[in-house]
Design an enzyme around this catalytic site. Structure first.
Site, PDB file in Angstrom:
ATOM      1  N   CYS A 291     -11.074   6.840  13.305  1.00 26.09           N
ATOM      2  CA  CYS A 291     -11.995   6.855  14.742  1.00 26.09           C
ATOM      3  C   CYS A 291     -13.389   7.431  13.872  1.00 26.09           C
ATOM      4  O   CYS A 291     -12.438   8.689  13.245  1.00 26.09           O
ATOM      5  CB  CYS A 291     -12.026   7.377  15.549  1.00 26.09           C
ATOM      6  SG  CYS A 291     -10.652   6.445  16.587  1.00 26.09           S
TER       7      CYS A 291
ATOM      8  N   ARG B   1     -15.818   4.475   7.949  1.00 27.37           N
ATOM      9  CA  ARG B   1     -14.565   4.241   8.646  1.00 27.37           C
ATOM     10  C   ARG B   1     -13.606   3.095   9.291  1.00 27.37           C
ATOM     11  O   ARG B   1     -13.029   3.095   9.351  1.00 27.37           O
ATOM     12  CB  ARG B   1     -14.026   5.648   9.399  1.00 27.37           C
ATOM     13  CG  ARG B   1     -14.913   7.018   8.684  1.00 27.37           C
ATOM     14  CD  ARG B   1     -14.757   7.993   9.510  1.00 27.37           C
ATOM     15  NE  ARG B   1     -13.666   8.045  10.028  1.00 27.37           N
ATOM     16  CZ  ARG B   1     -13.424   9.528   9.536  1.00 27.37           C
ATOM     17  NH1 ARG B   1     -13.392   9.811   8.424  1.00 27.37           N
ATOM     18  NH2 ARG B   1     -12.129   9.887  10.449  1.00 27.37           N
TER      19      ARG B   1
ATOM     20  N   TRP C 173     -11.648   3.290  16.724  1.00 26.37           N
ATOM     21  CA  TRP C 173     -10.472   1.511  15.627  1.00 26.37           C
ATOM     22  C   TRP C 173      -9.221   2.054  16.373  1.00 26.37           C
ATOM     23  O   TRP C 173      -8.360   3.236  16.601  1.00 26.37           O
ATOM     24  CB  TRP C 173     -10.489   2.451  14.304  1.00 26.37           C
ATOM     25  CG  TRP C 173      -9.592   1.830  13.396  1.00 26.37           C
ATOM     26  CD1 TRP C 173     -10.333   0.340  12.935  1.00 26.37           C
ATOM     27  CD2 TRP C 173      -8.674   1.475  12.963  1.00 26.37           C
ATOM     28  NE1 TRP C 173      -9.158  -0.540  11.788  1.00 26.37           N
ATOM     29  CE2 TRP C 173      -7.769   0.460  12.553  1.00 26.37           C
ATOM     30  CE3 TRP C 173      -6.964   3.171  13.087  1.00 26.37           C
ATOM     31  CZ2 TRP C 173      -6.719  -0.108  11.665  1.00 26.37           C
ATOM     32  CZ3 TRP C 173      -5.595   1.815  12.596  1.00 26.37           C
ATOM     33  CH2 TRP C 173      -5.500   1.099  11.847  1.00 26.37           C
TER      34      TRP C 173
ATOM     35  N   ASN D 171     -10.298  11.340  18.042  1.00 29.66           N
ATOM     36  CA  ASN D 171      -9.964  10.915  17.018  1.00 29.66           C
ATOM     37  C   ASN D 171      -8.683  11.769  16.545  1.00 29.66           C
ATOM     38  O   ASN D 171      -8.365  12.309  16.331  1.00 29.66           O
ATOM     39  CB  ASN D 171     -11.275  10.866  15.700  1.00 29.66           C
ATOM     40  CG  ASN D 171     -10.109  10.774  14.352  1.00 29.66           C
ATOM     41  OD1 ASN D 171      -9.520   9.696  14.540  1.00 29.66           O
ATOM     42  ND2 ASN D 171     -10.653  11.473  13.209  1.00 29.66           N
ATOM     43  N   GLY D 172      -7.566  10.482  16.684  1.00 26.06           N
ATOM     44  CA  GLY D 172      -5.984  11.065  16.119  1.00 26.06           C
ATOM     45  C   GLY D 172      -5.098  10.623  17.602  1.00 26.06           C
ATOM     46  O   GLY D 172      -5.793   8.846  17.795  1.00 26.06           O
TER      47      GLY D 172
ATOM     48  N   GLU E  60      -2.253  -4.966  -7.092  1.00 23.87           N
ATOM     49  CA  GLU E  60      -4.300  -4.074  -6.565  1.00 23.87           C
ATOM     50  C   GLU E  60      -4.447  -5.179  -6.443  1.00 23.87           C
ATOM     51  O   GLU E  60      -5.569  -5.291  -6.228  1.00 23.87           O
ATOM     52  CB  GLU E  60      -3.886  -3.096  -7.738  1.00 23.87           C
ATOM     53  CG  GLU E  60      -5.920  -2.535  -7.639  1.00 23.87           C
ATOM     54  CD  GLU E  60      -6.223  -1.676  -5.868  1.00 23.87           C
ATOM     55  OE1 GLU E  60      -5.206  -1.534  -5.475  1.00 23.87           O
ATOM     56  OE2 GLU E  60      -7.635  -1.496  -5.766  1.00 23.87           O
TER      57      GLU E  60
ATOM     58  N   LYS F  66      -6.698  -6.581  -3.088  1.00 22.40           N
ATOM     59  CA  LYS F  66      -7.874  -6.727  -2.751  1.00 22.40           C
ATOM     60  C   LYS F  66      -8.244  -7.745  -1.946  1.00 22.40           C
ATOM     61  O   LYS F  66      -9.065  -8.178  -1.578  1.00 22.40           O
ATOM     62  CB  LYS F  66      -8.529  -6.262  -4.305  1.00 22.40           C
ATOM     63  CG  LYS F  66      -9.237  -5.413  -4.760  1.00 22.40           C
ATOM     64  CD  LYS F  66      -9.708  -4.443  -4.322  1.00 22.40           C
ATOM     65  CE  LYS F  66      -9.142  -3.241  -3.410  1.00 22.40           C
ATOM     66  NZ  LYS F  66      -8.011  -1.881  -3.644  1.00 22.40           N
TER      67      LYS F  66
ATOM     68  N   GLU G 246      -7.188  -8.303   1.262  1.00 22.78           N
ATOM     69  CA  GLU G 246      -8.026  -7.466   2.233  1.00 22.78           C
ATOM     70  C   GLU G 246      -9.255  -8.172   2.284  1.00 22.78           C
ATOM     71  O   GLU G 246      -9.785  -7.786   4.017  1.00 22.78           O
ATOM     72  CB  GLU G 246      -8.086  -6.370   1.958  1.00 22.78           C
ATOM     73  CG  GLU G 246      -7.499  -5.321   1.210  1.00 22.78           C
ATOM     74  CD  GLU G 246      -7.967  -3.792   0.897  1.00 22.78           C
ATOM     75  OE1 GLU G 246      -8.130  -2.897   1.669  1.00 22.78           O
ATOM     76  OE2 GLU G 246      -8.189  -3.642  -0.517  1.00 22.78           O
TER      77      GLU G 246
ATOM     78  N   HIS H  23      12.848 -15.392 -10.143  1.00 18.56           N
ATOM     79  CA  HIS H  23      13.990 -15.387  -9.060  1.00 18.56           C
ATOM     80  C   HIS H  23      13.855 -15.316  -8.090  1.00 18.56           C
ATOM     81  O   HIS H  23      14.277 -14.869  -7.159  1.00 18.56           O
ATOM     82  CB  HIS H  23      14.589 -13.835  -9.978  1.00 18.56           C
ATOM     83  CG  HIS H  23      15.030 -13.253 -11.147  1.00 18.56           C
ATOM     84  ND1 HIS H  23      16.703 -13.480 -11.224  1.00 18.56           N
ATOM     85  CD2 HIS H  23      14.391 -12.378 -12.017  1.00 18.56           C
ATOM     86  CE1 HIS H  23      16.015 -12.926 -12.953  1.00 18.56           C
ATOM     87  NE2 HIS H  23      15.199 -12.106 -13.119  1.00 18.56           N
TER      88      HIS H  23
ATOM     89  N   LYS I 275     -11.446   2.445   6.988  1.00 19.12           N
ATOM     90  CA  LYS I 275     -11.509   3.480   5.583  1.00 19.12           C
ATOM     91  C   LYS I 275     -10.339   4.185   5.102  1.00 19.12           C
ATOM     92  O   LYS I 275      -9.872   4.740   4.445  1.00 19.12           O
ATOM     93  CB  LYS I 275     -13.054   3.468   5.505  1.00 19.12           C
ATOM     94  CG  LYS I 275     -13.135   4.391   4.089  1.00 19.12           C
ATOM     95  CD  LYS I 275     -13.304   3.325   2.823  1.00 19.12           C
ATOM     96  CE  LYS I 275     -12.932   3.962   1.451  1.00 19.12           C
ATOM     97  NZ  LYS I 275     -12.693   3.158   0.534  1.00 19.12           N
TER      98      LYS I 275
END
Ligand code: F6R
Length: 604
Positions: free
Chosen positions: A2, A27, A75, A99-100, A480, A484, A487, A503, A599
């Protein structure tokens, strides 16, 4: 996550709120809204989806003269992304944005409902405004009611509240979620979750501490700390340079940020390299005294850079190093020894899980260091010492340049500790410092390379999954690369140590299994090559990245001949970033704001 904005002033309040929310888009959000109190009357608008929807809804709404406004990008945490669940939330005559997470919202909601209050949304936030309006009935003024309300909330929050009885005032509270206040010489007042909405608007800003609450009206600001003591705002100048936050002609912020890596790594190195030693002015000379172990803790991409650090720290600085995922570390009652240096890594400096582990380490009496990209962020304010990565504002949700600068810092730090502990010969340190100077050139994107990856991307839009594989420090790079790709393309991808494929995962091998093989010439080349050959023999489709021709590959991406595996690391990093970008673009996805992602993850 948020985002919050607030404004008190005589300018075009609607536009200021919408522009501010636009700056917080990075964000991540799924709905947005504003509420404006003008001439004793509230107007509120909400829309799901992108800000353009909110802009359309407010096209006939005009704000002229003095007004008070609050805005929010949401969000979803409690309740689906619907208009009713979007903020601001209304009481009888007040609006709130938050926000939270309010952890005790269910209990408060039950009590409020049993006293006849009806709720419109499924959110935790709505209890704040109803609780405030309940308290106002037994308080002498609105601020007293707001203070009471804040004390009744458990959890993390940044809150702005406006109410009709105080038409020139915004009430605020911050605990665990970021919020700052800004003002300018024209007497305009601003609130926001981060610096960006305030750039070009406010001339100076105050960053609230956890536990701060109070109110701002047309003429003054009152801040109280968690012990109810009045405190003064501490103003800092805010940068006015917005240029770096624009796209500069690139299709996406992510693309721009990949291309920026060369210059931001130069910034990261600036003033920190002598011919024979690394200089960190930020660190006390004795910072590593008495330290026998390093524990690194982070989330996501920052966790991958921490994993890379563990290879460099043990190899060069010969110091015991462990790496932790913050969300796991928080709850597993970890052993913490006083001779351990606790390092948190975070682009934003606000990630709730990582921040919490920093608090734990501090409480356990450990020395703490944060590697961070955002000065004045919560982690920077809390840690004993900070090394800033200097990557500039990162707007693409998929992190690129933050990772590049974090690994650069870790490489430098391994040499810094190696010199203190005398674990590398001075000649070797000097050699590696000269290699570090070559990193900015090694991450430059050539047109030829980008074109090749663009063409190649069309062959990798289907299949039943990707494996990015690598050995040693190329394993975190494989992780990474896979992160990427998943996402932004929404294709399944995993990072795996090359030697571990046999394995289990090799059972998946067939032509529809795409293997992106990292084959550095200067680190375990032969071993990695045979792991890839095992996959090729089972008909997996191989895309090899190397400076050495590899005839078992279906596709081959050549990087340049490098002097050292770390330069190969940086070149391959760019390749996996651009490959993911181009696959995502071909699939028609929103590269900068991938679905379901935020974000800055300021809730756990
Ligand atoms: C991936 C990504 C996330 C973040 C993670 C931690 O591209 O951006 O995985 O790395 O949420 O964020 P910070 O580094 O801000 O603590």
């Amino acid at each position: 996550m948020c985002g919050i904005v607030g404004y008190i002033g005589k300018n075009n309040t609607k536009q200021i709120l919408l522009d501010g929310l636009k700056e917080l888009e990075y964000r991540g959000y799924d709905s947005a809204g504003i509420a404006v109190l003008q001439n004793g009357k509230f107007s509120s608008y909400k829309a799901i989806g992108k800000l353009v929807n909110l802009k359309e809804k407010t096209s006939d709404f005009i704000t002229e003269g003095f007004a008070v406004g609050i805005g929010h990008t949401r969000w979803a945490t409690h309740g689906k992304p619907t208009e009713l669940n979007a903020h601001p939330h209304i009481g009888e005559s007040s609006y709130v944005v938050h926000n939270g997470i309010i952890e005790n919202y269910a209990k408060l909601k039950k009590e409020l409902m049993s006293s006849g209050v009806s709720f419109l949304s499924q959110t935790d936030t709505e209890v704040i405004v109803h609780q405030f309006e309940k308290n106002i009935k037994s308080s002498t003024n609105a601020f007293e009611a707001f203070s009471k309300t804040i004390k009744e909330l458990d959890g993390a929050y940044a809150i702005l509240l406006t109410t009709i009885s105080e038409p020139d005032t915004i009430f605020f509270a911050k605990h665990g979620s970021p919020m700052l206040f800004g003002r300018n010489k024209d007497g305009e007042k601003y609130f926001a979750s981060s610096d960006t909405p305030l750039m070009g608007q406010a001339s100076e800003v105050n960053y609230f501490e956890d536990g701060d609450y109070g109110y701002v009206n047309e003429s003054e600001i009152f801040i109280f700390d968690k012990n109810k003591n009045k405190k003064d705002a501490i103003y800092k100048k805010i940068s006015q340079n917005k240029l770096s936050a624009q796209k500069d002609g690139y299709r996406f912020f992510m693309e721009k940020e990949i291309y920026e890596q060369s210059s931001v790594i130069s910034d990261t190195l600036m003033g920190r390299l002598n011919d024979e030693e690394i200089v960190f002015d930020e660190l006390d000379e004795n910072f590593f005294e008495g330290i026998n172990e390093i524990k690194l803790c982070a989330c996501g991409t920052s966790y991958h850079s921490a994993l890379s650090a563990s290879y460099l720290f043990e190899r060069y600085a010969k110091i015991r190093t462990s790496v932790e995922i913050a969300s796991e570390f928080r709850y597993r009652e970890p052993m913490m020894q006083k001779d351990t240096l606790f390092i948190v890594i975070s682009q934003s400096g606000e990630t709730a899980d990582t921040l919490e582990t920093l608090k734990m380490a501090k409480k356990a009496g450990l020395r703490t260091l944060v590697i961070c990209n955002v000065d004045n962020s919560s982690m920077v304010r809390l840690a004993d010492a900070t090394i800033l990565t200097r990557a500039g504002i990162e707007k693409g949700v998929a992190s690129t340049k933050a990772f590049a600068t974090q690994v650069t810092i870790f490489w430098m730090m391994s040499l810094y500790i190696a010199r203190i502990k005398n674990t590398l010969a001075s000649k070797e340190i000097a050699r590696q410092i000269s290699l570090l100077r070559e990193v900015p050139a090694s991450v430059k994107v050539s047109d030829e390379m980008h074109e090749k990856l663009k063409r190649l991307s069309k062959r990798y839009l289907h299949g039943h999954g990707f494996f990015f594989i690598g050995r040693d420090i190329f394993f975190p790079l494989a992780l990474e690369g896979a992160l990427k790709l998943k996402e932004i393309s929404y294709l399944h991808a995993e990072g795996y140590p090359s030697g571990e494929m046999k394995h289990g995962p090799i059972a998946l091998a067939d032509p529809e299994l795409f293997t992106i093989a990292l084959l550095p010439e200067h680190l375990h080349y032969e071993k990695s090559k045979s792991n890839v050959e095992e996959l090729s023999a089972r008909d997996a489709t191989i895309c090899a990245i190397s400076s050495k021709e590899f005839d078992k590959a279906d596709d081959f991406i050549a990087i340049s001949k490098c002097k050292d595996y770390m330069l190969e690391f940086f070149e391959m990093m760019v390749v996996v970033q651009i490959l993911s970008l181009e696959i995502s673009i071909r699939l028609g996805n929103d590269v900068d704001m991938p679905r379901n992602l935020a974000k800055s993850v300021t809730v756990e």
